[in-house]
Design an enzyme around this catalytic site. Structure first.
Site, PDB file in Angstrom:
ATOM      1  N   GLU A  77      53.649  31.502 -10.971  1.00 40.79           N
ATOM      2  CA  GLU A  77      54.287  32.470 -10.067  1.00 40.79           C
ATOM      3  C   GLU A  77      55.102  31.793  -8.971  1.00 40.79           C
ATOM      4  O   GLU A  77      56.132  32.309  -8.541  1.00 40.79           O
ATOM      5  CB  GLU A  77      53.241  33.397  -9.438  1.00 40.79           C
ATOM      6  CG  GLU A  77      52.672  34.424 -10.407  1.00 40.79           C
ATOM      7  CD  GLU A  77      51.548  33.867 -11.251  1.00 40.79           C
ATOM      8  OE1 GLU A  77      51.169  32.688 -11.045  1.00 40.79           O
ATOM      9  OE2 GLU A  77      51.036  34.601 -12.121  1.00 40.79           O
ATOM     10  N   PHE A 139      38.311  43.280  -8.642  1.00 36.81           N
ATOM     11  CA  PHE A 139      38.793  42.153  -9.428  1.00 36.81           C
ATOM     12  C   PHE A 139      40.271  41.892  -9.128  1.00 36.81           C
ATOM     13  O   PHE A 139      41.084  42.792  -9.169  1.00 36.81           O
ATOM     14  CB  PHE A 139      38.599  42.431 -10.925  1.00 36.81           C
ATOM     15  CG  PHE A 139      39.104  41.303 -11.787  1.00 36.81           C
ATOM     16  CD1 PHE A 139      38.524  40.039 -11.717  1.00 36.81           C
ATOM     17  CD2 PHE A 139      40.181  41.496 -12.651  1.00 36.81           C
ATOM     18  CE1 PHE A 139      39.000  39.004 -12.501  1.00 36.81           C
ATOM     19  CE2 PHE A 139      40.655  40.461 -13.437  1.00 36.81           C
ATOM     20  CZ  PHE A 139      40.061  39.209 -13.362  1.00 36.81           C
ATOM     21  N   GLN A 140      40.576  40.649  -8.837  1.00 40.82           N
ATOM     22  CA  GLN A 140      41.941  40.219  -8.515  1.00 40.82           C
ATOM     23  C   GLN A 140      42.550  40.990  -7.354  1.00 40.82           C
ATOM     24  O   GLN A 140      43.744  41.239  -7.329  1.00 40.82           O
ATOM     25  CB  GLN A 140      42.838  40.266  -9.748  1.00 40.82           C
ATOM     26  CG  GLN A 140      42.406  39.242 -10.782  1.00 40.82           C
ATOM     27  CD  GLN A 140      43.428  39.022 -11.878  1.00 40.82           C
ATOM     28  OE1 GLN A 140      44.197  39.918 -12.220  1.00 40.82           O
ATOM     29  NE2 GLN A 140      43.440  37.821 -12.432  1.00 40.82           N
ATOM     30  N   LYS A 189      48.229  50.018  -8.295  1.00 44.96           N
ATOM     31  CA  LYS A 189      48.217  50.556  -9.657  1.00 44.96           C
ATOM     32  C   LYS A 189      48.342  52.081  -9.621  1.00 44.96           C
ATOM     33  O   LYS A 189      48.954  52.687 -10.490  1.00 44.96           O
ATOM     34  CB  LYS A 189      46.933  50.134 -10.372  1.00 44.96           C
ATOM     35  CG  LYS A 189      47.107  50.131 -11.865  1.00 44.96           C
ATOM     36  CD  LYS A 189      46.362  49.029 -12.558  1.00 44.96           C
ATOM     37  CE  LYS A 189      46.633  49.108 -14.053  1.00 44.96           C
ATOM     38  NZ  LYS A 189      45.700  48.286 -14.828  1.00 44.96           N
ATOM     39  N   MET A 514      59.171   9.288   0.048  1.00 40.61           N
ATOM     40  CA  MET A 514      59.423   9.613   1.446  1.00 40.61           C
ATOM     41  C   MET A 514      58.196   9.331   2.311  1.00 40.61           C
ATOM     42  O   MET A 514      58.298   8.822   3.427  1.00 40.61           O
ATOM     43  CB  MET A 514      59.837  11.084   1.581  1.00 40.61           C
ATOM     44  CG  MET A 514      60.223  11.471   2.987  1.00 40.61           C
ATOM     45  SD  MET A 514      61.517  10.414   3.664  1.00 40.61           S
ATOM     46  CE  MET A 514      62.982  11.346   3.240  1.00 40.61           C
TER      47      MET A 514
HETATM   48  C1  LIG Z   1      54.204  20.927  -1.521  1.00 43.41           C
HETATM   49  C2  LIG Z   1      54.352  19.683  -0.718  1.00 43.41           C
HETATM   50  N1  LIG Z   1      53.316  18.830  -0.631  1.00 43.41           N
HETATM   51  C3  LIG Z   1      53.454  17.692   0.088  1.00 43.41           C
HETATM   52  C4  LIG Z   1      54.613  17.402   0.745  1.00 43.41           C
HETATM   53  C5  LIG Z   1      54.728  16.126   1.578  1.00 43.41           C
HETATM   54  N2  LIG Z   1      55.735  15.237   0.994  1.00 43.41           N
HETATM   55  C6  LIG Z   1      56.994  15.195   1.469  1.00 43.41           C
HETATM   56  S1  LIG Z   1      57.981  14.178   0.584  1.00 43.41           S
HETATM   57  C7  LIG Z   1      56.714  13.734  -0.431  1.00 43.41           C
HETATM   58  C8  LIG Z   1      56.918  12.756  -1.539  1.00 43.41           C
HETATM   59  C9  LIG Z   1      57.916  13.214  -2.532  1.00 43.41           C
HETATM   60  O1  LIG Z   1      57.808  12.383  -3.649  1.00 43.41           O
HETATM   61  P1  LIG Z   1      58.877  12.451  -4.798  1.00 43.41           P
HETATM   62  O2  LIG Z   1      59.060  13.847  -5.259  1.00 43.41           O
HETATM   63  O3  LIG Z   1      58.504  11.462  -5.836  1.00 43.41           O
HETATM   64  O4  LIG Z   1      60.210  12.057  -4.062  1.00 43.41           O
HETATM   65  P2  LIG Z   1      60.666  10.648  -3.474  1.00 43.41           P
HETATM   66  O5  LIG Z   1      60.452  10.723  -2.002  1.00 43.41           O
HETATM   67  O6  LIG Z   1      59.845   9.601  -4.123  1.00 43.41           O
HETATM   68  O7  LIG Z   1      62.111  10.567  -3.804  1.00 43.41           O
HETATM   69  C10 LIG Z   1      55.542  14.393  -0.053  1.00 43.41           C
HETATM   70  C11 LIG Z   1      54.232  14.196  -0.722  1.00 43.41           C
HETATM   71  C12 LIG Z   1      55.651  18.341   0.620  1.00 43.41           C
HETATM   72  N3  LIG Z   1      56.835  18.182   1.218  1.00 43.41           N
HETATM   73  N4  LIG Z   1      55.505  19.453  -0.128  1.00 43.41           N
END
Ligand SMILES: Cc1ncc(C[n+]2csc(CCOP(=O)(O)OP(=O)(O)O)c2C)c(N)n1
Ligand SMILES: [Mg+2]
Lengths: 639, 183
Positions: A77, A139-140, A189, A514
């Protein structure tokens, strides 16, 4: 009188007031579920995303062969919601998704919050248990409206079938007008199965909703005057300008006033990157020229932008010498973070259409300052600190590809109509910096919420939009991270089964890049929980230290979903894979680019620090060479 | 700016908020106050002269800027029809308080004297307590409370302020109400 009428304020569900005393005499008899489908058709909705379930089954039953909209089945979703968002940004129309109650609704919350942050028009329809079961932990059952209060523009709990078409019409109107945003329709519903009499169009009853679109004449005059007094103006353009389709007006304003344009992440492409007035993105990872222009300007014109902390850095040190004109359709944004000299509430395009002649008038009356010294300074920033990654320290040391080089190659070889989508992380910043954006609404990225996993489903939604509006001739390139991609990679199934081919470039650095970058800079290179083992450089030889490499193997993963999977470890392989991907338009292509895990995003302003401390590279602070600047850069006090 | 709402030189403000009489209105408004860390002193909700409209009275000690921001945020809620910051000079404001005071035979008459001075009423008497009902502006209630504190307050309940403007007009005069109930 004074007899208290039942006070509804405290309850979440309507109390026993007569609801349908005015049963319409005319109208076509049908169920609430059928009315929902019919109302979406009557609104002209052409594409809908979702997943069925118990509490929404009557609606899905009402979707038939001859239903006028296309239905795309997502596999999660959250992804249905992001697909609706991607569709909305790409097409400029309202995104629609339909899911069931409880866990489906909670799964959708991330996408709703994302749409709320980035002002994306969306209708999220969720199933709900029957009216009599509400509040019984059925439920749900989940209090969807309650859960989503803080992350929606508005929401409805529909308890009666007769209300369905009016609520749908209102939701659509609310989502798409004023400051756009997500509207939740939680459909019990009872309302789905109940009988009603359908009529269209519906009369909207929204006494508390009156968005201002046209600006106040006096404010326009004041703003025009400020332009003529300025020696160093800047147009700071945000996502609101994109939502308002104000490209033409922004260009005209820049040309008329000679002011440079800087944009937020969401406004990339609002005017072409090739336009000499465009300085690029500002803020945490913006260009030195853009960030510097704002720090040094004497007139800051914020247009559909909201002074987000990623843009401003330390607020009290942001554009310290500027007078501020703020144009926004949401009055609450004006003065929220930064006090304003001239507030203008209204739709960006409408306001600028009225402002431009005022400026012309003021220029005739008061003349205009010579902006050459200003442009000389800005151009010096541009030449001294270009947005490029060809310095020695930017080059990979382990034989992997440079992620920035990959992005540049993708941009160079792509169809000019390409719609670009990203995940969240370093790759997102590189994409925003290095893709050549020449058109508005061709960049789709999660800005305000920064939602990893946004990429693939948003790309899917964008491609559905391309198929609707351009026969699929606008290709969609997703630049994703290995981490982000894993959050919603199940949507490759939807792409294949529903015939929505997209092109996916995974900049696979095998890490949460990052986060790793912050660990490198601020946490003593303690790489806690950021190593993913999904693309170690030695993948084809012996397993890495952990014994795990290539988990998952993105090429095999792509193939498992019926997509084309390609891997690129060298420049030749990369160019070849890009070429192949650009040629394949009938299937989704996933390229696993093996890139350098220690590549950095530059420039950078540490969170919470002044934008004056911006580092072009480690130790290089073009806006402030005082010791304080470098000191501040080394600590991350912000967030 | 949007944060730090309760500072030392913050003034007291009274807001009247007319809302559609609909389910969920209070949750939306309370949620907004909480999320934007807007600390309120009191909040009352009641029906009005028009069945489709309810009225909230909110009092808070805040600076001008967070107040403006919260008014703007409230205005974004679709169920909010009108927000007015009441001017103390043209407003009548009242609050009801019920106080159970630990007054026994020895000091009962002192307490009764205070009750008379403040035009309050005794609504229950016991050998060990007096329960007092008082109505008035928040300032008057606060003053009474200060004096009664001395005798020992066993139990206290305050209604929160309600307020109307003076003169023949109603705040709802120009407000278009909802014609739909139970949504
Ligand atoms: C849903 C979610 N969980 C955690 C984060 C924290 N976060 C920001 S950037 C990142 C790493 C992203 O890794 P990747 O997709 O491999 O991109 P890269 O920076 O390696 O290019 C994380 C864990 C986030 N922004 N969103
Ligand atoms: Mg990564």
């Amino acid at each position: 009188m004074a007899r208290p009428t039942p006070l509804q304020a405290f309850s979440g569900v309507p109390k026993g007031t007569a609801q349908n005393d005015e049963t319409p005499a005319n109208g076509e008899k049908m169920t609430g579920a059928q009315a929902l489908v019919r109302a979406l058709e009557d609104l002209g909705v052409k594409d809908v995303f979702g997943i069925p379930g118990g509490a929404i089954l009557p609606v899905y039953d009402a979707i038939k062969e001859d239903t006028k909209f296309r239905f795309v089945l997502a596999r999660h979703e959250q992804a249905a919601g992001h697909a609706a968002e991607g569709y909305a940004v790409a097409t400029g129309r309202c995104g629609v998704c339909i899911v069931t109650s409880g866990p489906a609704a909670t799964n959708l919350v991330t996408a709703i919050a994302d749409a709320n942050m980035d002002s994306i028009p969306m209708i999220a329809i969720t199933g709900q248990v029957g009216v009599n079961a509400i509040g019984t932990d059925a439920f749900q059952e989940a209090d969807t409206v309650g859960i989503t209060y803080p992350v929606t523009k508005h929401s409805y709990l529909v308890t009666s079938a007769q209300d369905v078409p009016r609520v749908v019409a209102e939701a659509y109107y609310i989502a798409t007008t004023g400051r756009p945003g997500p509207v939740v329709i939680d459909l019990t519903k009872t309302a789905q199965t109940g009988e009603m009499y359908y009529t269209w169009p519906q009369r909207l009853v929204l006494p508390g909703y009156n968005p201002t679109t046209e600006a106040h004449g006096r404010m326009l005059e004041n703003a025009a005057k400020l332009f003529t007094q300025s020696f160093r103006p800047v147009l700071y353009v945000g996502g609101g300008a994109t939502r308002s389709h104000a490209s033409k007006q922004i260009k005209e304003l820049a040309d008329l006033t000679g002011a440079p344009v800087v944009t937020t992440l969401n406004a990339r492409g609002i005017i072409p990157d090739s336009d000499p007035k465009m300085l690029g993105m500002l803020g945490m990872h913006g260009t030195v020229a853009a960030t510097g222009a704002v720090q040094r300007c004497d007139l800051l014109v914020a247009i559909g932008a909201r002074f987000d902390d990623r843009v401003t850095g330390k607020l009290s040190a942001f554009a310290p010498t500027a007078r501020v004109i703020h144009i926004d359709i949401d009055p609450a944004e004006i003065g929220k973070n930064r006090s304003v000299d001239v507030p203008i509430v209204g739709d960006v395009a409408t306001v600028l259409d009225a402002l431009i002649p005022e400026i012309r008038k003021a220029q005739n009356e008061y003349g205009i300052h010579d902006l050459k010294p200003w442009w000389d300074a800005l151009n010096k920033f541009r030449t001294d600190y270009p947005m490029s990654y060809d310095r020695p320290e930017d080059q990979p040391t382990d034989g992997t590809l440079s992620p920035q080089w990959v992005v540049s190659q993708l941009s160079k070889s792509a169809d000019p109509n390409t719609i670009w989508v990203s995940g969240v992380g370093q790759h997102q910043m590189w994409a925003s910096q290095l893709v050549d954006f020449e058109k508005p609404n061709h960049w789709i990225s999660s800005g305000g919420l920064g939602t990893m996993g946004y990429g693939l489903p948003a790309a899917l939604g964008a491609m559905v939009g391309s198929q609707r509006d351009h026969d699929g001739s606008y290709p969609v390139w997703l630049i994703d991270g290995d981490g982000s991609f894993q959050m919603t990679s199940e949507e490759l199934a939807a792409a294949t089964i529903d015939g929505v081919p997209v092109k996916v470039a995974i900049l696979n650095n095998s890490v949460y890049g990052m986060v790793r970058q912050w660990q490198t800079l601020f946490y003593g290179q303690h790489y806690s929980a950021t190593i993913l083992h999904d693309g170690e450089p030695d993948a084809d030889d012996a397993p890495g230290e952990s014994g795990y490499v290539n988990v998952p193997d993105f090429v095999k993963l792509a193939e498992a979903y019926g997509c084309v999977g390609l891997r690129a470890t060298t420049k030749e392989e990369a160019l070849d894979a890009i070429k192949k991907a650009n040629e394949i338009n009938d299937r989704t292509v996933v390229i696993d680019f093996r890139v350098w895990k220690d590549a950095m995003v530059w420039p950078m302003v540490p969170a919470g620090a002044s934008n004056d401390t911006v580092a072009y590279r480690e130790g290089v602070h073009p806006l402030d060479n005082s010791e304080k600047a470098s000191e501040e850069t080394l600590s991350s006090e912000g967030f | 700016m949007a944060s730090s709402t309760s500072q030392s030189n913050a003034k007291r403000h009274t807001l009247s908020v007319l809302v559609e009489n609909r389910p969920g209105v209070l949750a939306r408004i309370a949620g907004l106050f909480a999320r934007r860390s807007f600390n309120i002193d009191s909040l009352t909700v009641s029906p009005t002269e028009r069945p489709e409209i309810s009225r909230l009275t909110v009092t808070a000690h805040v600076e001008q800027e967070p107040l403006e921001q919260i008014i703007k945020q409230l205005n974004k809620l679709l169920h909010v029809l009108k927000i007015v910051e009441l001017d103390p000079d043209t407003t009548v404001e009242r609050e009801l308080v019920l106080i159970k005071v630990a007054a026994d035979v020895q000091n009962r008459s002192d307490v009764l004297e205070l009750v008379r001075m403040f035009r309050a009423h005794v609504i229950d008497v016991n050998t060990e307590s007096l329960t007092i009902e008082a109505t008035g502006s928040q300032g008057k209630i606060d003053a009474l409370m200060d004096l009664l504190q001395h005798y020992g307050v066993i139990e206290l309940v305050r209604s929160g302020a309600v307020a109307v403007t003076r003169g023949p007009k109603a705040l709802s005069d120009k407000v278009v109400g909802s014609e739909i109930t139970g949504r």
